[in-house]
Design a protein around this motif. Sequence first.
Motif, short mmCIF file in Angstrom:
data_model
loop_
_atom_site.label_atom_id
_atom_site.label_comp_id
_atom_site.label_asym_id
_atom_site.label_seq_id
_atom_site.Cartn_x
_atom_site.Cartn_y
_atom_site.Cartn_z
N GLY A 101 1.65 8.50 -5.57
CA GLY A 101 0.52 9.41 -5.73
C GLY A 101 0.74 10.73 -5.01
N LEU A 135 0.60 -0.52 -10.36
CA LEU A 135 0.84 0.56 -9.41
C LEU A 135 0.19 1.87 -9.82
N ALA A 192 -4.91 5.18 -1.88
CA ALA A 192 -4.27 3.91 -2.22
C ALA A 192 -5.10 2.73 -1.70
N GLU A 250 -7.29 -0.16 -3.99
CA GLU A 250 -7.09 -1.61 -3.92
C GLU A 250 -8.40 -2.38 -3.85
N SER A 261 -4.66 8.14 -5.53
CA SER A 261 -4.01 8.88 -4.44
C SER A 261 -3.72 10.32 -4.86
N LYS A 264 -3.66 2.93 -8.89
CA LYS A 264 -3.82 3.26 -7.47
C LYS A 264 -3.14 4.59 -7.14
N ALA A 265 -1.98 4.84 -7.76
CA ALA A 265 -1.27 6.09 -7.51
C ALA A 265 -2.07 7.29 -8.02
N SER A 311 -3.57 10.66 0.57
CA SER A 311 -2.96 9.78 -0.42
C SER A 311 -3.05 8.32 0.01
N THR A 348 0.83 -1.21 0.00
CA THR A 348 0.00 0.00 0.00
C THR A 348 0.86 1.25 0.00
N GLY A 361 -1.95 -5.75 -0.09
CA GLY A 361 -2.29 -4.39 0.28
C GLY A 361 -3.31 -4.37 1.41
N PRO A 384 2.02 2.92 -3.89
CA PRO A 384 1.15 3.89 -4.57
C PRO A 384 0.88 5.14 -3.74
N THR A 385 0.94 5.00 -2.41
CA THR A 385 0.74 6.17 -1.56
C THR A 385 1.82 7.21 -1.82
#
Length: 308
Positions: free
Chosen positions: A118, A174, A246, A250, A181, A177-178, A242, A111, A258, A114-115
Amino acid sequence: MTDTTLPSPRNNLNPFAGLMSGTVGPVTVVILAILAIWYIAAVALNAPFQNSIYERAKRTDVTFAELVSDTFSQEKPVLPAPHQVFGEISKKTIGTKLTSKRSLFFHAGITLSPTLLGFFIGTTLGILLAIGIVHSRVLEKSLMPWVISSQTIPILAIAPMIILVLNAINITGLLPKALISTYLSFFPITVGMVKGLRSPEVIHMDLMRTYSATRVQAFWKLRLPYAVPYLFTSAKIGIAASLVGAIVGELPLGATGGLGSLLLVNSYYSQTVQMWSALLMAAFLAGSLVALIGILEKVALKRMGMSR
């Protein structure tokens, strides 16, 4: 000669008052209050199911202490007790290898990627939008309403659409998800930087004009230093948003890793203890990221000669 020196007010404080005057005391009191409410709520919510078990077993001699003990040891409680959740966290962190798919650290790492990506994209986008809005009246009138209205769309509604569109053009993994975020994190950065870049006093801006400074010079030497504290404040909000993005990203992916997928899978099987452990792990991750930005803020402001 008599000593007329007045005693220091600090010396008159009792130990409890001294403890509560800092940060540790109030935080400890709040944590203890939360735990007490949590335990009471666990008993209240789990008691009906436990009483039904007693009724099916035709038990009428159950004491209150036994009822409380049994509500704290249910396999799938409505609300797990704190010691159940913390025990599960300990089991899935300390008692499990980091590379194992059972490890909470393993899922937190998935997790986290992408956090951070993003957040980086959102911060860059937010800063660029803020610079354009501050220096161009046309961009301010055209972009700012869209920036604000973008946050009125529920993220749970837009996340599946983003993923479906990107999957249609073979963009998976990735980046989807980014981008979710990014959608949540760019807004506080934009608003904070607009406020920060406009925070210099009029007299300072007039002084820059007196020295015939260009817009670029005024930006680097005046506007940007003023905006740095605002940037870090908004970044603390942005990094937490962010992480939420993420986790939400998911959910519709059906991913095997994740914290978001962990919450989803455990919800299917009513594994409430595992759900709460993943939830608290997400909260710990968010708190750690915010604390890291706070450390960077102190270092940056100290190097700039500012104190906060």
